[in-house]
Design an enzyme around this catalytic site. Sequence first.
Site, short mmCIF file in Angstrom:
data_model
loop_
_atom_site.label_atom_id
_atom_site.label_comp_id
_atom_site.label_asym_id
_atom_site.label_seq_id
_atom_site.Cartn_x
_atom_site.Cartn_y
_atom_site.Cartn_z
N ASP A 144 0.81 -1.21 0.00
CA ASP A 144 0.00 0.00 0.00
C ASP A 144 0.85 1.27 0.00
OD1 ASP A 144 -2.88 -0.88 0.34
OD2 ASP A 144 -1.90 -2.01 1.95
N GLY A 196 -0.22 5.53 -4.34
CA GLY A 196 -0.89 6.78 -4.65
C GLY A 196 -0.49 7.90 -3.72
N ARG A 197 -0.40 7.59 -2.43
CA ARG A 197 -0.01 8.62 -1.46
C ARG A 197 1.44 9.06 -1.68
NH1 ARG A 197 -2.10 5.34 3.66
NH2 ARG A 197 -2.44 3.79 2.02
N HIS A 234 2.53 3.97 -9.02
CA HIS A 234 2.46 2.53 -9.27
C HIS A 234 3.74 2.02 -9.93
CE1 HIS A 234 -1.56 2.25 -7.87
NE2 HIS A 234 -2.10 2.95 -8.85
N THR A 258 -9.65 -8.14 -6.29
CA THR A 258 -10.96 -8.17 -6.95
C THR A 258 -11.70 -6.85 -6.75
OG1 THR A 258 -11.82 -9.28 -4.96
CG2 THR A 258 -11.27 -10.67 -6.85
N TRP A 306 -11.03 -3.32 -9.32
CA TRP A 306 -11.75 -2.99 -10.56
C TRP A 306 -12.60 -1.74 -10.39
CZ3 TRP A 306 -10.00 -5.33 -14.69
CH2 TRP A 306 -9.50 -6.64 -14.60
N LEU A 344 13.37 -19.07 -4.96
CA LEU A 344 12.19 -18.43 -4.38
C LEU A 344 10.98 -18.60 -5.29
CD1 LEU A 344 10.83 -16.36 -2.38
CD2 LEU A 344 11.72 -14.56 -3.89
#
Length: 218
Positions: free
Chosen positions: A2, A5-6, A19, A48, A51, A113
């Site tokens: 997360d 955007g910030r 991103h 999900t 979108w 990995l």
Amino acid sequence: MDGNGRWATARGKTRSEGHLEGVTAAKRIVAAAVEAGVSFLSLYTFSTENWSRAAAEVSYLMFLVRSYLRKEYDFYRRNGIRIVHSGDMARLPRDIAQEIDEVTRDTAGFTGLTVNLSINYGGRDEILRAFRRHLAQGGAGELTEDGFRRHLDLPEIPDPDLIIRTANERRLSNFLLWQSAYAELYFSPKLWPDWDRADLFEALEEYAGRSRTFGGTA
């Protein structure tokens, strides 16, 4: 992962630039996980619920997935990284699904990995799809935990020991709901694009100091 955007907003950049920086951070963390000897790493790439974002942002996220899956093949090969996928392939654009199929096939023999890319993934959705698979196969007999697990997207991958969430968010947000029953949780205030090797190693060090009893006694 997360905070893209910030991170961008704080620097006067577009969300797309955030991103893109998040993809760079993901590669840093994958390399650090290889160095740390981690066996399995899941990256919650696109949920999900994502979108519902603006069409232009969704389109750019799909572009990043399509571009970087193939672009990083030499990185996978050099580090022996096997790519797998969890999530519902049916709703993904055909070219994205094809890229996922190809990279999972081409890296299937790598023994380092394993990186699970959760793309169009939701924990509740996975549980529903698993139950539908059970019914499609006849649904006969008693349904046990082990039996149900075999219908999950990646039954061969062990449950996560540690779930890390960045940007000071403190919830699972529909990620690996079945598998996370006994996962340790680690919350970081740093935005995802700022994450680097030191952050991962700090999280692993804290995890190593925790006591896990799985409902028993220490």
